[in-house]
Write a protein that holds these residues in place. Structure first.
Motif, PDB file in Angstrom:
ATOM      1  N   THR A   9     -38.342  -0.371  18.196  1.00 20.76           N
ATOM      2  CA  THR A   9     -37.452  -1.480  18.512  1.00 20.76           C
ATOM      3  C   THR A   9     -37.814  -1.925  19.922  1.00 20.76           C
ATOM      4  O   THR A   9     -37.672  -1.156  20.875  1.00 20.76           O
ATOM      5  CB  THR A   9     -35.972  -1.032  18.469  1.00 20.76           C
ATOM      6  N   PRO A  10     -38.324  -3.165  20.067  1.00 22.13           N
ATOM      7  CA  PRO A  10     -38.733  -3.627  21.398  1.00 22.13           C
ATOM      8  C   PRO A  10     -37.529  -4.012  22.254  1.00 22.13           C
ATOM      9  O   PRO A  10     -36.410  -4.168  21.743  1.00 22.13           O
ATOM     10  CB  PRO A  10     -39.600  -4.844  21.094  1.00 22.13           C
ATOM     11  N   GLY A  11     -37.788  -4.185  23.544  1.00 26.65           N
ATOM     12  CA  GLY A  11     -36.733  -4.636  24.455  1.00 26.65           C
ATOM     13  C   GLY A  11     -35.577  -3.673  24.536  1.00 26.65           C
ATOM     14  O   GLY A  11     -34.467  -3.987  24.116  1.00 26.65           O
ATOM     15  N   PRO A  12     -35.814  -2.480  25.057  1.00 25.33           N
ATOM     16  CA  PRO A  12     -34.750  -1.476  25.092  1.00 25.33           C
ATOM     17  C   PRO A  12     -33.545  -1.947  25.885  1.00 25.33           C
ATOM     18  O   PRO A  12     -33.655  -2.712  26.839  1.00 25.33           O
ATOM     19  CB  PRO A  12     -35.411  -0.278  25.781  1.00 25.33           C
ATOM     20  N   VAL A  13     -32.378  -1.496  25.460  1.00 29.25           N
ATOM     21  CA  VAL A  13     -31.119  -1.823  26.125  1.00 29.25           C
ATOM     22  C   VAL A  13     -30.902  -0.811  27.230  1.00 29.25           C
ATOM     23  O   VAL A  13     -31.039   0.393  27.013  1.00 29.25           O
ATOM     24  CB  VAL A  13     -29.946  -1.783  25.117  1.00 29.25           C
ATOM     25  N   GLY A  14     -30.574  -1.288  28.410  1.00 27.90           N
ATOM     26  CA  GLY A  14     -30.349  -0.387  29.529  1.00 27.90           C
ATOM     27  C   GLY A  14     -29.099  -0.735  30.301  1.00 27.90           C
ATOM     28  O   GLY A  14     -28.636  -1.875  30.288  1.00 27.90           O
ATOM     29  N   LEU A  15     -28.554   0.263  30.959  1.00 24.39           N
ATOM     30  CA  LEU A  15     -27.378   0.108  31.809  1.00 24.39           C
ATOM     31  C   LEU A  15     -27.566   0.935  33.071  1.00 24.39           C
ATOM     32  O   LEU A  15     -28.284   1.943  33.054  1.00 24.39           O
ATOM     33  CB  LEU A  15     -26.114   0.604  31.086  1.00 24.39           C
ATOM     34  N   PRO A  16     -26.886   0.552  34.150  1.00 21.50           N
ATOM     35  CA  PRO A  16     -26.939   1.387  35.357  1.00 21.50           C
ATOM     36  C   PRO A  16     -26.215   2.699  35.119  1.00 21.50           C
ATOM     37  O   PRO A  16     -25.304   2.786  34.286  1.00 21.50           O
ATOM     38  CB  PRO A  16     -26.239   0.536  36.413  1.00 21.50           C
ATOM     39  N   GLU A  17     -26.607   3.717  35.860  1.00 14.95           N
ATOM     40  CA  GLU A  17     -26.056   5.058  35.646  1.00 14.95           C
ATOM     41  C   GLU A  17     -24.558   5.167  35.888  1.00 14.95           C
ATOM     42  O   GLU A  17     -23.915   6.084  35.398  1.00 14.95           O
ATOM     43  CB  GLU A  17     -26.806   6.075  36.501  1.00 14.95           C
ATOM     44  N   ASP A  18     -23.973   4.193  36.595  1.00 11.27           N
ATOM     45  CA  ASP A  18     -22.526   4.248  36.839  1.00 11.27           C
ATOM     46  C   ASP A  18     -21.724   3.421  35.835  1.00 11.27           C
ATOM     47  O   ASP A  18     -20.502   3.342  35.926  1.00 11.27           O
ATOM     48  CB  ASP A  18     -22.200   3.818  38.271  1.00 11.27           C
ATOM     49  N   ALA A  19     -22.391   2.843  34.827  1.00  8.40           N
ATOM     50  CA  ALA A  19     -21.672   2.126  33.769  1.00  8.40           C
ATOM     51  C   ALA A  19     -20.787   3.120  33.015  1.00  8.40           C
ATOM     52  O   ALA A  19     -21.114   4.306  32.910  1.00  8.40           O
ATOM     53  CB  ALA A  19     -22.657   1.468  32.811  1.00  8.40           C
ATOM     54  N   SER A  20     -19.685   2.648  32.482  1.00 10.23           N
ATOM     55  CA  SER A  20     -18.744   3.534  31.788  1.00 10.23           C
ATOM     56  C   SER A  20     -19.174   3.777  30.339  1.00 10.23           C
ATOM     57  O   SER A  20     -20.005   3.036  29.780  1.00 10.23           O
ATOM     58  CB  SER A  20     -17.344   2.925  31.792  1.00 10.23           C
ATOM     59  N   LEU A  21     -18.580   4.782  29.741  1.00  9.92           N
ATOM     60  CA  LEU A  21     -18.853   5.077  28.338  1.00  9.92           C
ATOM     61  C   LEU A  21     -18.495   3.882  27.462  1.00  9.92           C
ATOM     62  O   LEU A  21     -19.213   3.563  26.511  1.00  9.92           O
ATOM     63  CB  LEU A  21     -18.063   6.309  27.878  1.00  9.92           C
ATOM     64  N   ILE A  22     -17.399   3.207  27.775  1.00 14.31           N
ATOM     65  CA  ILE A  22     -16.995   2.049  26.978  1.00 14.31           C
ATOM     66  C   ILE A  22     -18.005   0.914  27.131  1.00 14.31           C
ATOM     67  O   ILE A  22     -18.297   0.204  26.171  1.00 14.31           O
ATOM     68  CB  ILE A  22     -15.539   1.601  27.289  1.00 14.31           C
ATOM     69  N   ASP A  23     -18.563   0.751  28.338  1.00 12.94           N
ATOM     70  CA  ASP A  23     -19.616  -0.255  28.538  1.00 12.94           C
ATOM     71  C   ASP A  23     -20.807   0.047  27.627  1.00 12.94           C
ATOM     72  O   ASP A  23     -21.361  -0.852  26.986  1.00 12.94           O
ATOM     73  CB  ASP A  23     -20.109  -0.268  29.991  1.00 12.94           C
ATOM     74  N   ALA A  24     -21.188   1.311  27.579  1.00 15.60           N
ATOM     75  CA  ALA A  24     -22.327   1.714  26.752  1.00 15.60           C
ATOM     76  C   ALA A  24     -22.025   1.501  25.273  1.00 15.60           C
ATOM     77  O   ALA A  24     -22.861   0.968  24.530  1.00 15.60           O
ATOM     78  CB  ALA A  24     -22.686   3.172  27.021  1.00 15.60           C
ATOM     79  N   ALA A  25     -20.844   1.892  24.846  1.00 16.06           N
ATOM     80  CA  ALA A  25     -20.467   1.735  23.436  1.00 16.06           C
ATOM     81  C   ALA A  25     -20.460   0.255  23.040  1.00 16.06           C
ATOM     82  O   ALA A  25     -20.937  -0.108  21.956  1.00 16.06           O
ATOM     83  CB  ALA A  25     -19.108   2.369  23.180  1.00 16.06           C
ATOM     84  N   ARG A  26     -19.949  -0.578  23.906  1.00 12.64           N
ATOM     85  CA  ARG A  26     -19.914  -2.021  23.601  1.00 12.64           C
ATOM     86  C   ARG A  26     -21.322  -2.606  23.518  1.00 12.64           C
ATOM     87  O   ARG A  26     -21.604  -3.424  22.653  1.00 12.64           O
ATOM     88  CB  ARG A  26     -19.079  -2.751  24.646  1.00 12.64           C
ATOM     89  N   ARG A  27     -22.201  -2.206  24.440  1.00 17.21           N
ATOM     90  CA  ARG A  27     -23.579  -2.708  24.397  1.00 17.21           C
ATOM     91  C   ARG A  27     -24.275  -2.250  23.120  1.00 17.21           C
ATOM     92  O   ARG A  27     -25.019  -3.013  22.502  1.00 17.21           O
ATOM     93  CB  ARG A  27     -24.376  -2.239  25.615  1.00 17.21           C
ATOM     94  N   MET A  28     -24.035  -1.005  22.730  1.00 15.95           N
ATOM     95  CA  MET A  28     -24.627  -0.509  21.488  1.00 15.95           C
ATOM     96  C   MET A  28     -24.153  -1.343  20.309  1.00 15.95           C
ATOM     97  O   MET A  28     -24.944  -1.706  19.434  1.00 15.95           O
ATOM     98  CB  MET A  28     -24.289   0.962  21.280  1.00 15.95           C
ATOM     99  N   MET A  29     -22.856  -1.655  20.285  1.00 19.94           N
ATOM    100  CA  MET A  29     -22.304  -2.457  19.202  1.00 19.94           C
ATOM    101  C   MET A  29     -22.909  -3.867  19.219  1.00 19.94           C
ATOM    102  O   MET A  29     -23.354  -4.377  18.189  1.00 19.94           O
ATOM    103  CB  MET A  29     -20.781  -2.549  19.332  1.00 19.94           C
ATOM    104  N   GLU A  30     -22.944  -4.487  20.395  1.00 19.45           N
ATOM    105  CA  GLU A  30     -23.472  -5.851  20.522  1.00 19.45           C
ATOM    106  C   GLU A  30     -24.939  -5.938  20.114  1.00 19.45           C
ATOM    107  O   GLU A  30     -25.364  -6.916  19.497  1.00 19.45           O
ATOM    108  CB  GLU A  30     -23.333  -6.342  21.969  1.00 19.45           C
ATOM    109  N   GLU A  31     -25.716  -4.937  20.480  1.00 21.14           N
ATOM    110  CA  GLU A  31     -27.164  -4.963  20.231  1.00 21.14           C
ATOM    111  C   GLU A  31     -27.547  -4.275  18.918  1.00 21.14           C
ATOM    112  O   GLU A  31     -28.721  -4.259  18.551  1.00 21.14           O
ATOM    113  CB  GLU A  31     -27.903  -4.294  21.395  1.00 21.14           C
TER     114      GLU A  31
END
Length: 123
Positions: A9-31
């Motif tokens: 899967t190209p274009g990996p999704v990334g977040l800064p290390e201080d992003a919250s678990l909910i931020d990560a879960a939402r990005r996973m859902m969106e992408e």
């Protein structure tokens, strides 16, 4: 021989290390992905999966709104070169007991390959 580049899967999704678990879960859902790469100023610092959020975070009582992803991330990240064979990626996954690998070209992360990418016809 199929290369990792062909199935990743190209274009990996990334977040800064201080992003919250909910931020990560939402990005996973969106992408529509099951992981996000964790970045620091120095580059990729780890990987967080949907499983990590649930097992290392929520099941341990972490507040998903305030707990940073670095608390649940796997920080020793194994990568695979995009030009490597899918067989090599599968063997690396077996050896490291992981289901996803960031894909690199040189020092640049260009994608993520999952076990499902390597065996798409399995149930």
């Amino acid at each position: 021989m199929t290369s990792v580049r062909e199935v990743m899967t190209p274009g990996p999704v990334g977040l800064p290390e201080d992003a919250s678990l909910i931020d990560a879960a939402r990005r996973m859902m969106e992408e529509d992905v099951g992981d996000v790469l964790m970045f620091s100023e120095a580059g990729v610092r780890g990987i967080v999966t949907d499983h990590d959020i649930v097992v290392r975070g929520l099941a341990q009582g972490a507040d998903p709104n305030t707990t940073p992803i670095h608390d649940v991330a796997t920080e020793s990240v194994t990568t695979v070169q995009a030009s490597e064979s899918c067989d090599h990626a599968a063997e690396t996954m077996r050896e490291k007991s992981v289901r996803r690998l960031p894909v690199v070209e040189g020092d640049e992360v260009v994608g993520v390959v999952s076990i499902a990418d390597l065996a798409p016809d399995l149930p």
